[in-house]
Write an enzyme that holds these catalytic residues in place. Structure first.
Site, short mmCIF file in Angstrom:
data_model
loop_
_atom_site.label_atom_id
_atom_site.label_comp_id
_atom_site.label_asym_id
_atom_site.label_seq_id
_atom_site.Cartn_x
_atom_site.Cartn_y
_atom_site.Cartn_z
N LYS A 157 44.72 29.47 27.77
CA LYS A 157 44.17 30.78 27.41
C LYS A 157 44.76 31.29 26.09
O LYS A 157 44.05 31.80 25.23
CB LYS A 157 44.43 31.78 28.53
N ASP A 177 39.67 40.06 33.47
CA ASP A 177 39.33 39.11 34.54
C ASP A 177 38.11 39.58 35.32
O ASP A 177 37.44 38.78 35.98
CB ASP A 177 40.51 38.96 35.51
N GLN A 189 48.29 36.47 35.70
CA GLN A 189 47.92 35.14 36.20
C GLN A 189 48.19 35.04 37.70
O GLN A 189 49.28 35.31 38.18
CB GLN A 189 48.71 34.06 35.45
#
Length: 285
Positions: free
Chosen positions: A54, A121, A98
């Site tokens: 990412k 997200d 995460q």
């Protein structure tokens, strides 16, 4: 019939190129680049790989990116305080924690602490609620990336029968909402579903997100169906495979995603899209 390949890697590169062009334009207009902060708690090896991917993607498109690494014994209170601080920083457009988190930290509490406009997200109840009401803002990355892939087939989804195998909050449930918004008829299957094979055999679109290697057999796939394999499983010999038996399924499907190189790259590319969208929302204030 041998299926055409839905090449997520190639499509993701197109998205990254488009995002980079938009970022360059933003900077040329005197605006700051979009900013993404990733928080990693603990030293989960898989999470470290995902975070590295990412961050590399962020740098490639010109984002400002920051990684905050916390020890596995970090308290929930400390993590929530950190999120509060990031919520208040103007140069931060997106906050990504995460997953999975250590067992002593409640993921739902952490997700809800992130401002919905910085929830790149797309997991915050506010964003999922807007998707439910067909008023999407920041959409969950994997389902949104899958919709981008489905658009590339050129097939009209209106009226199609879609079966989703798996009901997770990250993929299965928002995927159902995305396909419903596209006017598909939706069946969401889970561990208690009866006659799963028959349901899959009647599906025009199959999305497999169950986490079991080669769970979906090729003979279950209807001729001409589109097969989206979200799973990524490591076998004993170290090789990766999806939730669909690819070699047999591709003989019946019209389109199919490979593993690796299918859905995975699209999730990361969609994260970049969401971060850019968040930055544009913040700039428009």
């Amino acid at each position: 019939m041998t299926a055409q390949i839905l090449d997520g890697k190639a499509i993701s590169e197109e998205i990254k190129s488009s995002v980079k062009t938009a970022v360059d334009e933003q900077i040329n207009q005197g605006q700051r680049p979009p900013g993404l902060v990733v928080i990693l708690v603990g030293e989960n090896p898989a999470s470290q790989v995902y975070v590295r991917t990412k961050r590399n993607s962020c740098e490639a498109v010109g984002f400002y990116s920051e990684l905050i690494q916390l020890d596995a014994d970090t308290t929930q209170e400390h993590l929530l305080s950190l999120i509060d601080d990031l919520n208040g920083r103007e140069e931060v457009d997106g906050i990504l924690v995460q997953l999975p988190l250590p067992e002593h930290i409640d993921e739902e509490t952490v997700t809800e602490r992130i401002l919905p406009t910085k929830d790149v997200d797309g997991f915050h109840p506010y964003n999922v609620g807007r998707l439910t009401l067909r008023m999407p803002l920041l959409r969950p990355c994997t389902p949104k990336g899958i919709m981008t892939m489905l658009e590339k087939t050129g097939i009209d989804l209106v009226g199609k029968d879609a079966v989703i195998i798996g009901q997770s909050n990250i993929v299965g449930r928002p995927m159902a909402l995305e396909l419903l918004a596209a006017r598909c008829t939706i069946t969401v299957c889970h561990s208690k579903t009866k006659d799963l094979e028959e349901k899959i055999k009647n599906a025009d679109v199959v999305v497999a997100a169950v986490g079991i290697p080669r769970f979906v057999k090729g003979e279950w796939i209807k001729n001409g169906a589109i097969v989206i394999d979200v799973g990524i499983n490591r076998l004993d010999d170290g090789k990766l495979c999806g939730d669909v038996d690819y070699d047999s399924a591709k003989e019946n499907a019209s389109w199919i995603t490979p593993v690796p190189g299918g859905v995975g790259p699209m999730t990361v590319a969609t994260l970049l899209e969401n971060t850019l969208q968040a930055a544009q929302m913040h700039n428009d204030k």
